[in-house]
Write a protein that holds these residues in place. Structure first.
Motif, PDB file in Angstrom:
ATOM      1  N   UNK A  75      -1.043   2.441   5.525  1.00 15.68           N
ATOM      2  CA  UNK A  75      -0.672   1.036   5.388  1.00 15.68           C
ATOM      3  C   UNK A  75      -1.266   0.446   4.113  1.00 15.68           C
ATOM      4  N   UNK A  76      -2.468   0.883   3.759  1.00 14.17           N
ATOM      5  CA  UNK A  76      -3.115   0.405   2.536  1.00 14.17           C
ATOM      6  C   UNK A  76      -2.274   0.763   1.312  1.00 14.17           C
ATOM      7  N   UNK A  77      -1.661   1.962   1.339  1.00 17.19           N
ATOM      8  CA  UNK A  77      -0.807   2.370   0.226  1.00 17.19           C
ATOM      9  C   UNK A  77       0.376   1.421   0.078  1.00 17.19           C
ATOM     10  N   UNK A  78       1.000   1.050   1.201  1.00 13.11           N
ATOM     11  CA  UNK A  78       2.137   0.128   1.161  1.00 13.11           C
ATOM     12  C   UNK A  78       1.700  -1.237   0.647  1.00 13.11           C
ATOM     13  N   UNK A  79       0.573  -1.736   1.151  1.00 15.89           N
ATOM     14  CA  UNK A  79       0.078  -3.050   0.733  1.00 15.89           C
ATOM     15  C   UNK A  79      -0.231  -3.079  -0.759  1.00 15.89           C
ATOM     16  N   UNK A  80      -0.778  -1.981  -1.280  1.00 13.57           N
ATOM     17  CA  UNK A  80      -1.096  -1.927  -2.709  1.00 13.57           C
ATOM     18  C   UNK A  80       0.177  -1.843  -3.544  1.00 13.57           C
ATOM     19  N   UNK A  81       1.090  -0.944  -3.171  1.00  7.08           N
ATOM     20  CA  UNK A  81       2.288  -0.708  -3.979  1.00  7.08           C
ATOM     21  C   UNK A  81       3.186  -1.933  -4.068  1.00  7.08           C
ATOM     22  N   UNK A  82       3.276  -2.703  -2.988  1.00 10.25           N
ATOM     23  CA  UNK A  82       4.195  -3.845  -2.988  1.00 10.25           C
ATOM     24  C   UNK A  82       3.732  -4.958  -3.925  1.00 10.25           C
ATOM     25  N   UNK A  83       2.473  -4.904  -4.362  1.00  7.71           N
ATOM     26  CA  UNK A  83       1.934  -5.927  -5.266  1.00  7.71           C
ATOM     27  C   UNK A  83       1.988  -5.498  -6.731  1.00  7.71           C
ATOM     28  N   UNK A  84       2.450  -4.275  -6.987  1.00  8.09           N
ATOM     29  CA  UNK A  84       2.382  -3.722  -8.335  1.00  8.09           C
ATOM     30  C   UNK A  84       3.772  -3.539  -8.940  1.00  8.09           C
ATOM     31  N   UNK A  85       3.909  -3.918 -10.198  1.00  9.96           N
ATOM     32  CA  UNK A  85       5.166  -3.702 -10.922  1.00  9.96           C
ATOM     33  C   UNK A  85       4.842  -3.504 -12.400  1.00  9.96           C
ATOM     34  N   UNK A  86       4.857  -2.253 -12.826  1.00  7.72           N
ATOM     35  CA  UNK A  86       4.491  -1.911 -14.203  1.00  7.72           C
ATOM     36  C   UNK A  86       5.184  -0.609 -14.571  1.00  7.72           C
ATOM     37  N   UNK A  87       5.486  -0.444 -15.844  1.00 11.35           N
ATOM     38  CA  UNK A  87       6.219   0.744 -16.294  1.00 11.35           C
ATOM     39  C   UNK A  87       5.428   2.033 -16.104  1.00 11.35           C
ATOM     40  N   UNK A  88       4.115   1.933 -15.922  1.00 12.49           N
ATOM     41  CA  UNK A  88       3.291   3.131 -15.727  1.00 12.49           C
ATOM     42  C   UNK A  88       2.733   3.237 -14.313  1.00 12.49           C
ATOM     43  N   UNK A  89       3.409   2.583 -13.374  1.00  9.81           N
ATOM     44  CA  UNK A  89       3.060   2.669 -11.951  1.00  9.81           C
ATOM     45  C   UNK A  89       4.341   2.955 -11.175  1.00  9.81           C
ATOM     46  N   UNK A  90       4.292   3.915 -10.255  1.00 10.54           N
ATOM     47  CA  UNK A  90       5.464   4.235  -9.436  1.00 10.54           C
ATOM     48  C   UNK A  90       5.906   2.982  -8.688  1.00 10.54           C
ATOM     49  N   UNK A  91       7.185   2.650  -8.799  1.00  9.40           N
ATOM     50  CA  UNK A  91       7.697   1.406  -8.225  1.00  9.40           C
ATOM     51  C   UNK A  91       7.968   1.539  -6.730  1.00  9.40           C
ATOM     52  N   UNK A  92       7.550   0.517  -6.003  1.00  8.32           N
ATOM     53  CA  UNK A  92       7.817   0.414  -4.566  1.00  8.32           C
ATOM     54  C   UNK A  92       9.047  -0.464  -4.359  1.00  8.32           C
ATOM     55  N   UNK A  93       9.931  -0.053  -3.425  1.00  5.60           N
ATOM     56  CA  UNK A  93      11.116  -0.850  -3.123  1.00  5.60           C
ATOM     57  C   UNK A  93      11.028  -1.518  -1.758  1.00  5.60           C
TER      58      UNK A  93
END
Length: 231
Positions: A75-93
């Motif tokens: 769940x921590x992975x989902x919470x972290x990914x949904x807050x991140x948007x950058x060309x060098x970070x894997x994008x969460x949908x």
């Protein structure tokens, strides 16, 4: 909609039903193409969306089969990914919970049948630095620097957003076809602090040094000096 209890959290979750048959968003919206890899918590698949025709990575995690600590990591992975948007970070949908699907591939057919699964839809990155070093064995100077700068820019963004990656390894730095590096696998991400920032930077340095082994021997000394200056 059918109401069911998550065996780990005790929370009520919903599973859609159509005409008394369980409806799968995964099967309805995606074509499963092939297995990308297996991890400690589940499997990831390359899929194509049936409407937009784009390709995605979908991680399938049997959350009902996890202990509390492992569940919190996912769940921590989902919470972290949904807050991140950058060309060098894997994008969460997006992500959702439903019963597991069967018969699509040998791996997905072996998923635990009696527990709810968490599905995480992410940007597709089919290779990691680990794959690059294992399969190619060679790395030119231009590609090397593109990867190094991608890692550093991704970390700078991540730390600026108040996160520490916490598990930066060659297998967790992914590559697009154009050589662009993307940080992924945020299961051990945590809030920013100076001590863990240094651990992230040390891990990044270790990766760049490991990549030096695949560089032309004539370039290693010069590159190693530059890497030391960066870190």
């Amino acid at each position: 909609m059918e109401e069911m209890t998550c065996p780990v959290t005790g929370c009520m979750i919903w599973s859609p039903i159509i005409k008394n048959e369980k409806f799968s968003r995964y099967l309805s919206d995606f074509r499963e193409l092939n297995l990308l890899g297996k991890g400690a918590f589940g499997c990831a698949y390359k899929c194509q969306h049936k409407i937009d025709q784009n390709f995605y990575a979908i991680k399938m995690v049997p959350i009902g089969g996890l202990n509390k600590m492992s569940f919190e990591t996912v769940i921590k992975e989902v919470h972290a990914m949904c807050k991140l948007e950058h060309s060098n970070v894997v994008r969460y949908y997006t992500s959702w919970v439903e019963p597991p699907t069967f018969g699509i591939s040998e791996e997905s057919s072996s998923q635990q049948p009696d527990v709810p699964h968490l599905y995480i839809q992410m940007e597709l990155c089919e290779r990691s630095i680990e794959d690059l070093l294992r399969e190619d064995g060679k790395l030119d100077k231009k590609t090397y620097w593109k990867i190094v700068m991608g890692i550093m820019q991704g970390l700078e963004y991540l730390h600026g957003k108040g996160f520490i990656h916490g598990d930066l390894l060659p297998c967790n730095v992914f590559l697009l076809h154009n050589g662009e590096a993307k940080l992924g696998d945020f299961g051990l991400a945590k809030s920013f602090d100076a001590e863990h920032e240094m651990k992230d930077l040390k891990a990044a340095k270790d990766i760049t040094v490991e990549m030096l082994r695949a560089i032309d021997p004539n370039l290693k000394n010069d590159l190693n000096k530059t890497v030391k200056k960066i870190f």
